[in-house]
Motif scaffolding. Structure first.
Motif, PDB file in Angstrom:
ATOM      1  N   ALA A  28      36.104  34.019  27.251  1.00 54.76           N
ATOM      2  CA  ALA A  28      37.466  34.000  27.783  1.00 54.76           C
ATOM      3  C   ALA A  28      37.606  34.958  28.957  1.00 54.76           C
ATOM      4  CB  ALA A  28      38.462  34.361  26.684  1.00 54.76           C
ATOM      5  N   ALA A  29      36.946  36.115  28.884  1.00 52.27           N
ATOM      6  CA  ALA A  29      36.997  37.071  29.998  1.00 52.27           C
ATOM      7  C   ALA A  29      36.413  36.459  31.264  1.00 52.27           C
ATOM      8  CB  ALA A  29      36.250  38.351  29.623  1.00 52.27           C
ATOM      9  N   GLN A  30      35.293  35.751  31.124  1.00 53.26           N
ATOM     10  CA  GLN A  30      34.699  35.082  32.287  1.00 53.26           C
ATOM     11  C   GLN A  30      35.649  34.035  32.859  1.00 53.26           C
ATOM     12  OE1 GLN A  30      30.963  33.780  30.472  1.00 53.26           O
ATOM     13  NE2 GLN A  30      29.856  35.304  31.678  1.00 53.26           N
ATOM     14  N   ALA A  31      36.298  33.273  31.974  1.00 45.22           N
ATOM     15  CA  ALA A  31      37.241  32.252  32.428  1.00 45.22           C
ATOM     16  C   ALA A  31      38.434  32.887  33.137  1.00 45.22           C
ATOM     17  CB  ALA A  31      37.713  31.414  31.237  1.00 45.22           C
ATOM     18  N   ILE A  32      38.942  33.994  32.603  1.00 46.97           N
ATOM     19  CA  ILE A  32      40.066  34.693  33.236  1.00 46.97           C
ATOM     20  C   ILE A  32      39.666  35.189  34.611  1.00 46.97           C
ATOM     21  CG2 ILE A  32      41.449  36.813  33.121  1.00 46.97           C
ATOM     22  CD1 ILE A  32      41.596  36.362  30.064  1.00 46.97           C
ATOM     23  N   ASN A  33      38.465  35.746  34.723  1.00 47.91           N
ATOM     24  CA  ASN A  33      38.014  36.277  36.008  1.00 47.91           C
ATOM     25  C   ASN A  33      37.835  35.183  37.053  1.00 47.91           C
ATOM     26  OD1 ASN A  33      38.004  38.743  34.737  1.00 47.91           O
ATOM     27  ND2 ASN A  33      35.779  38.883  34.561  1.00 47.91           N
ATOM     28  N   GLU A  34      37.511  33.989  36.605  1.00 42.94           N
ATOM     29  CA  GLU A  34      37.306  32.871  37.526  1.00 42.94           C
ATOM     30  C   GLU A  34      38.599  32.114  37.822  1.00 42.94           C
ATOM     31  OE1 GLU A  34      34.347  30.401  35.754  1.00 42.94           O
ATOM     32  OE2 GLU A  34      32.842  32.006  35.695  1.00 42.94           O
ATOM     33  N   GLN A  35      39.488  32.003  36.803  1.00 44.83           N
ATOM     34  CA  GLN A  35      40.622  31.087  36.931  1.00 44.83           C
ATOM     35  C   GLN A  35      41.980  31.741  36.698  1.00 44.83           C
ATOM     36  OE1 GLN A  35      39.593  28.323  33.843  1.00 44.83           O
ATOM     37  NE2 GLN A  35      37.534  28.061  34.645  1.00 44.83           N
ATOM     38  N   SER A  36      42.013  33.018  36.329  1.00 41.75           N
ATOM     39  CA  SER A  36      43.209  33.767  35.954  1.00 41.75           C
ATOM     40  C   SER A  36      43.561  33.484  34.494  1.00 41.75           C
ATOM     41  CB  SER A  36      44.413  33.464  36.857  1.00 41.75           C
ATOM     42  OG  SER A  36      45.069  32.277  36.472  1.00 41.75           O
ATOM     43  N   ALA A  37      44.401  34.333  33.908  1.00 42.25           N
ATOM     44  CA  ALA A  37      44.770  34.179  32.494  1.00 42.25           C
ATOM     45  C   ALA A  37      45.528  32.883  32.258  1.00 42.25           C
ATOM     46  CB  ALA A  37      45.604  35.381  32.042  1.00 42.25           C
ATOM     47  N   LYS A  38      46.432  32.532  33.175  1.00 40.85           N
ATOM     48  CA  LYS A  38      47.199  31.299  33.008  1.00 40.85           C
ATOM     49  C   LYS A  38      46.339  30.065  33.218  1.00 40.85           C
ATOM     50  CE  LYS A  38      51.826  33.084  33.991  1.00 40.85           C
ATOM     51  NZ  LYS A  38      52.386  32.730  32.673  1.00 40.85           N
ATOM     52  N   THR A 115      28.191  41.525  29.131  1.00 37.72           N
ATOM     53  CA  THR A 115      29.123  40.567  29.733  1.00 37.72           C
ATOM     54  C   THR A 115      30.279  41.308  30.405  1.00 37.72           C
ATOM     55  OG1 THR A 115      30.330  40.371  27.636  1.00 37.72           O
ATOM     56  CG2 THR A 115      28.589  38.753  28.080  1.00 37.72           C
ATOM     57  N   PRO A 116      30.836  40.745  31.480  1.00 38.79           N
ATOM     58  CA  PRO A 116      31.961  41.410  32.159  1.00 38.79           C
ATOM     59  C   PRO A 116      33.186  41.447  31.260  1.00 38.79           C
ATOM     60  CG  PRO A 116      31.049  39.614  33.494  1.00 38.79           C
ATOM     61  CD  PRO A 116      30.475  39.470  32.125  1.00 38.79           C
ATOM     62  N   PHE A 117      34.023  42.456  31.457  1.00 42.86           N
ATOM     63  CA  PHE A 117      35.305  42.392  30.773  1.00 42.86           C
ATOM     64  C   PHE A 117      36.344  41.797  31.711  1.00 42.86           C
ATOM     65  CE2 PHE A 117      36.407  46.048  33.133  1.00 42.86           C
ATOM     66  CZ  PHE A 117      35.724  47.195  32.737  1.00 42.86           C
TER      67      PHE A 117
END
Length: 413
Positions: A28-38, A115-117
């Motif tokens: 989820a952190a990777q997805a947030i970093n790529e696409q934002s939380a929303k 993994t990145p946070f």
């Protein structure tokens, strides 16, 4: 006495649960970093960890719960890093330790052993009731970072320590963006060069803070479009790319959503236009400082002061790099490349200043990226800046890299 086998089953199940939960948080952190939380979705996170969407909801009932847990994890890890740094005996040693911990973490990420946070750019866009505790956690991180310099004896010292804490944090957040340009075996060298800037600053010994404010050209584009870009920039800085909806931007200007599409074709076009406006403002300041002449420290300090004045004023902030996570990858790469061109121009100015003797012998490319972080993050310090005269706020904030994170001469200004 024989051990209870049910106890081992329970412990084993708990470990498996935690391991799977940690894997989901990392994905989820990777997805947030790529696409934002929303922009992050259960389906994408599930795909990254080899589960189905229903399995993810066993650990986190709602997407908002997952995003909140990711941000809580980031805040906890930052707290732990700061706690480790605070065990050092002096401010210089604490800052050096905090930087070293960050560099080791980034090297481990590069090697695939960590993994990145999740980056915290979407924190303000979170909805209540999650937003309140998360923002309280961020304020605690900031306060703890400020204590790296020890207790402040005066209000002025507290203000200066606050500026230093912000610049240090933002530089470590900016590191992953530009460190990809270097091989991992160069990380120790980068750490040493960046710490050298933190310790001694950019200005040559004996140089003072006496910038000349640059009169930037006013935006000559269509007035309605300029106002729209300004309102959008403020909201995107505060709420992130996905948090600043078209409706919110239109409401800020008290116009209809139709007015948005009169000025721009799509929301991505809006962010690109905001970035172009910001990059053009920075490039104009650099160009006009060169036209004004003077030694290279004068040119650099005047550019920094002018852009900080823009960030702290109502006439228009520069767009934060936090909006990058919402953009398509191709557009994001284009914006990062424009940012790097601006950084290279800063590096050129510093290289000429080093040859001239008005700027210290620093690694110009590293120092330029440190300046980009300082300049980019200044928007977040606008409330801090309002508590004192503007020129004092600019001097305090700029001193963090002009003279380093441990030089108190600015307190006498």
């Amino acid at each position: 006495m024989a051990a209870d086998p049910n106890l081992f089953d329970e412990e084993s199940g708990t470990k498996r649960f935690r391991a799977k939960r940690d894997a989901i948080l990392a994905a989820a952190a990777q997805a947030i970093n790529e696409q934002s939380a929303k922009g992050m979705t259960f389906a994408d996170v599930a795909r990254r960890v080899g589960l189905n969407t229903t399995s993810v909801t066993y650990y986190f009932k709602r997407k908002e719960d997952l995003a909140s847990a990711c941000f809580e994890n980031t805040l906890e890890r930052l707290q732990a890093m700061l706690d480790e740094a605070l065990r050092e005996p002096t401010p210089q040693a604490r800052v050096a330790k905090y930087l070293s911990i960050n560099m080791r973490r980034l090297a481990a990420i590069q090697a695939g052993t960590e993994t990145p946070f999740a980056v915290l750019s979407d924190l303000r866009a979170m909805e209540e009731p999650a937003r309140g505790p998360l923002m309280a956690g961020w304020r605690e991180v900031f306060r703890k970072t400020r204590t790296l310099w020890g207790p402040a004896k005066t209000r002025a010292e507290k203000d200066l320590h606050g500026a230093r804490a912000h610049v240090l944090l933002e530089n470590t957040f900016w590191l992953p963006i530009w460190l990809t340009r270097y091989d991992p075996d160069q990380f120790d060298r980068i750490e040493a060069r960046l710490m050298n800037v933190f310790e001694q600053g950019i200005a040559a010994p004996g140089r003072s803070w006496a910038p000349e404010m640059i009169d930037l050209d006013h935006d000559t584009s269509e007035p309605g479009r300029a106002a729209f870009l300004l309102a959008a920039t403020r909201l995107i800085n505060e709420l992130g790319y996905r948090g600043a909806s078209v409706q919110k931007i239109a409401s800020e200007l008290n116009v209809t959503k139709g007015s948005f599409y009169h000025h721009l074709d799509a929301k991505d076009d809006l962010v690109i236009a905001c970035y172009q406006r910001s990059f053009d403002t920075i490039a104009d300041a650099q160009h006009l400082a060169d036209d004004a002449g003077g030694d290279y420290w004068q040119r650099l300090s005047s550019t920094i002061a002018t852009l900080l004045d823009v960030q702290f004023s109502e006439r228009g902030p520069l767009l934060r790099t936090t909006a990058l996570s919402g953009l398509p990858s191709s557009v994001r790469a284009e914006m990062v490349e424009r940012s790097n061109r601006i950084a290279r121009r800063y590096a050129g100015t510093m290289s000429d200043g080093i040859a001239e003797g008005s700027i210290r012998a620093v690694d110009a490319l590293v120092a330029a990226q440190a300046l980009m972080a300082l300049q980019n993050a200044a928007f977040d310090m606008r409330n801090w800046a309002r508590t004192m005269p503007r020129d004092r706020a600019i001097a305090f904030y700029a001193s963090t890299l002009a003279f380093g994170l441990f030089d108190d001469r600015v307190l006498s200004l």
